[in-house]
Write a protein that holds these residues in place. Structure first.
Motif, PDB file in Angstrom:
ATOM      1  N   THR A 124       4.474  85.674  52.690  1.00 54.23           N
ATOM      2  CA  THR A 124       5.705  85.233  52.214  1.00 54.23           C
ATOM      3  C   THR A 124       6.744  85.522  53.454  1.00 54.23           C
ATOM      4  N   PHE A 125       7.585  84.529  53.872  1.00 57.70           N
ATOM      5  CA  PHE A 125       8.720  84.493  54.687  1.00 57.70           C
ATOM      6  C   PHE A 125       9.877  83.876  54.267  1.00 57.70           C
ATOM      7  N   CYS A 126      11.062  84.202  54.974  1.00 53.50           N
ATOM      8  CA  CYS A 126      12.341  83.358  54.641  1.00 53.50           C
ATOM      9  C   CYS A 126      12.316  81.910  55.319  1.00 53.50           C
ATOM     10  N   LEU A 127      12.977  81.229  54.392  1.00 55.87           N
ATOM     11  CA  LEU A 127      13.136  79.727  54.715  1.00 55.87           C
ATOM     12  C   LEU A 127      13.657  79.517  56.275  1.00 55.87           C
ATOM     13  N   GLU A 128      14.680  80.446  56.488  1.00 58.46           N
ATOM     14  CA  GLU A 128      15.355  80.386  57.765  1.00 58.46           C
ATOM     15  C   GLU A 128      14.311  80.603  58.839  1.00 58.46           C
ATOM     16  N   CYS A 129      13.534  81.727  58.671  1.00 56.61           N
ATOM     17  CA  CYS A 129      12.508  81.824  59.754  1.00 56.61           C
ATOM     18  C   CYS A 129      11.463  80.779  59.893  1.00 56.61           C
ATOM     19  N   LEU A 130      11.002  80.307  58.551  1.00 53.55           N
ATOM     20  CA  LEU A 130       9.952  79.147  58.931  1.00 53.55           C
ATOM     21  C   LEU A 130      10.697  78.219  59.581  1.00 53.55           C
ATOM     22  N   ALA A 131      11.902  77.559  59.326  1.00 57.12           N
ATOM     23  CA  ALA A 131      12.420  76.573  59.776  1.00 57.12           C
ATOM     24  C   ALA A 131      12.977  76.884  61.509  1.00 57.12           C
ATOM     25  N   ARG A 132      13.143  77.949  61.895  1.00 54.91           N
ATOM     26  CA  ARG A 132      13.153  78.402  63.145  1.00 54.91           C
ATOM     27  C   ARG A 132      11.777  78.218  64.039  1.00 54.91           C
ATOM     28  N   MET A 133      10.724  78.724  63.222  1.00 55.33           N
ATOM     29  CA  MET A 133       9.219  78.326  63.918  1.00 55.33           C
ATOM     30  C   MET A 133       9.076  76.798  63.749  1.00 55.33           C
ATOM     31  N   ASN A 134       9.471  76.178  62.740  1.00 50.11           N
ATOM     32  CA  ASN A 134       9.009  74.875  62.808  1.00 50.11           C
ATOM     33  C   ASN A 134       9.654  73.818  63.729  1.00 50.11           C
ATOM     34  N   VAL A 135      11.158  74.209  64.292  1.00 48.63           N
ATOM     35  CA  VAL A 135      11.696  73.413  65.099  1.00 48.63           C
ATOM     36  C   VAL A 135      11.118  73.563  66.595  1.00 48.63           C
ATOM     37  N   LYS A 136      10.350  74.644  66.655  1.00 49.70           N
ATOM     38  CA  LYS A 136       9.987  75.201  68.038  1.00 49.70           C
ATOM     39  C   LYS A 136       8.399  74.775  68.366  1.00 49.70           C
ATOM     40  N   SER A 137       7.969  74.260  67.029  1.00 53.10           N
ATOM     41  CA  SER A 137       6.379  73.993  66.735  1.00 53.10           C
ATOM     42  C   SER A 137       6.320  72.541  67.420  1.00 53.10           C
ATOM     43  N   THR A 138       5.205  72.222  68.059  1.00 52.22           N
ATOM     44  CA  THR A 138       4.855  70.952  68.446  1.00 52.22           C
ATOM     45  C   THR A 138       3.946  70.335  67.231  1.00 52.22           C
ATOM     46  N   GLN A 139       3.964  70.913  66.139  1.00 46.75           N
ATOM     47  CA  GLN A 139       3.242  70.296  65.023  1.00 46.75           C
ATOM     48  C   GLN A 139       3.941  70.448  63.812  1.00 46.75           C
ATOM     49  N   PRO A 140       5.061  69.524  63.546  1.00 47.84           N
ATOM     50  CA  PRO A 140       5.998  69.537  62.940  1.00 47.84           C
ATOM     51  C   PRO A 140       5.576  69.530  61.094  1.00 47.84           C
TER      52      PRO A 140
END
Length: 175
Positions: A31-47
């Motif tokens: 489990t992680f917070c939505l904000e951290c997952l969003a920050r990871m997602n915007v930097k990911s090359t696999q959206p």
């Protein structure tokens, strides 16, 4: 209770809440917070997927996006009663923003205590590019200088070059 879940995100160490730090559970059960997952997602090359930072397992994102990942109901049950209703959040990956979609009339305090939008960064590959919202264009140097690691590296290099030049000047003046 010795089996109480961790009530803070393992990435940012912020307390979970019912807005941007909503506890989201991945398929691997971490489990992680939505904000951290969003920050990871915007930097990911696999959206379309999120890779768990703990076990590296991939979780495909729901069709309606990151905010539709399952909430961790166990964590939510340990939050104060007023925080157990999760706000509807929209994630715009292209703009790097989380936004509160609807604020229930039963929660007028949200507008005073929590921002309605949260900037989580530029999508992968768009760093330093001019945004569609008319933002200032950044030079490469300014972009680099905003990165903490790069600032430290540049300052270290300036110090090293200064020491080397000082030594060279001292040696050439002795001759």
């Amino acid at each position: 209770n010795k089996f109480a879940p961790d009530l803070e995100c393992a990435i940012c160490f912020c307390q979970f809440n019912n807005v941007f730090n909503t506890p989201k559970v991945l398929q691997c059960k971490h489990t992680f917070c939505l904000e951290c997952l969003a920050r990871m997602n915007v930097k990911s090359t696999q959206p379309d997927t999120i890779q768990c930072p703990l076990c590296r397992a991939y979780t495909p994102l729901p069709d309606l996006g990151l905010p539709k990942l399952a909430n961790d109901s166990t964590v939510l049950s340990y939050l104060p009663a007023a925080m157990q209703h999760v706000y509807s959040i929209r994630f715009n990956r292209n703009k790097g923003k989380l936004q509160v979609k609807r604020v229930p009339s039963s929660a007028p305090a949200l507008t005073q205590t929590v921002s309605q939008t949260l900037d989580v960064g530029n999508p992968a590959g768009l760093e330093g590019q001019r945004g569609r919202d008319g933002g200032r264009e950044r030079s490469l140097l300014m972009t680099v200088l905003r990165m903490p690691l790069c600032k430290a590296f540049i300052m270290s290099m300036v110090a090293i070059v200064t020491v080397i030049l000082t030594i060279v000047i001292i040696i050439t003046n002795r001759k």
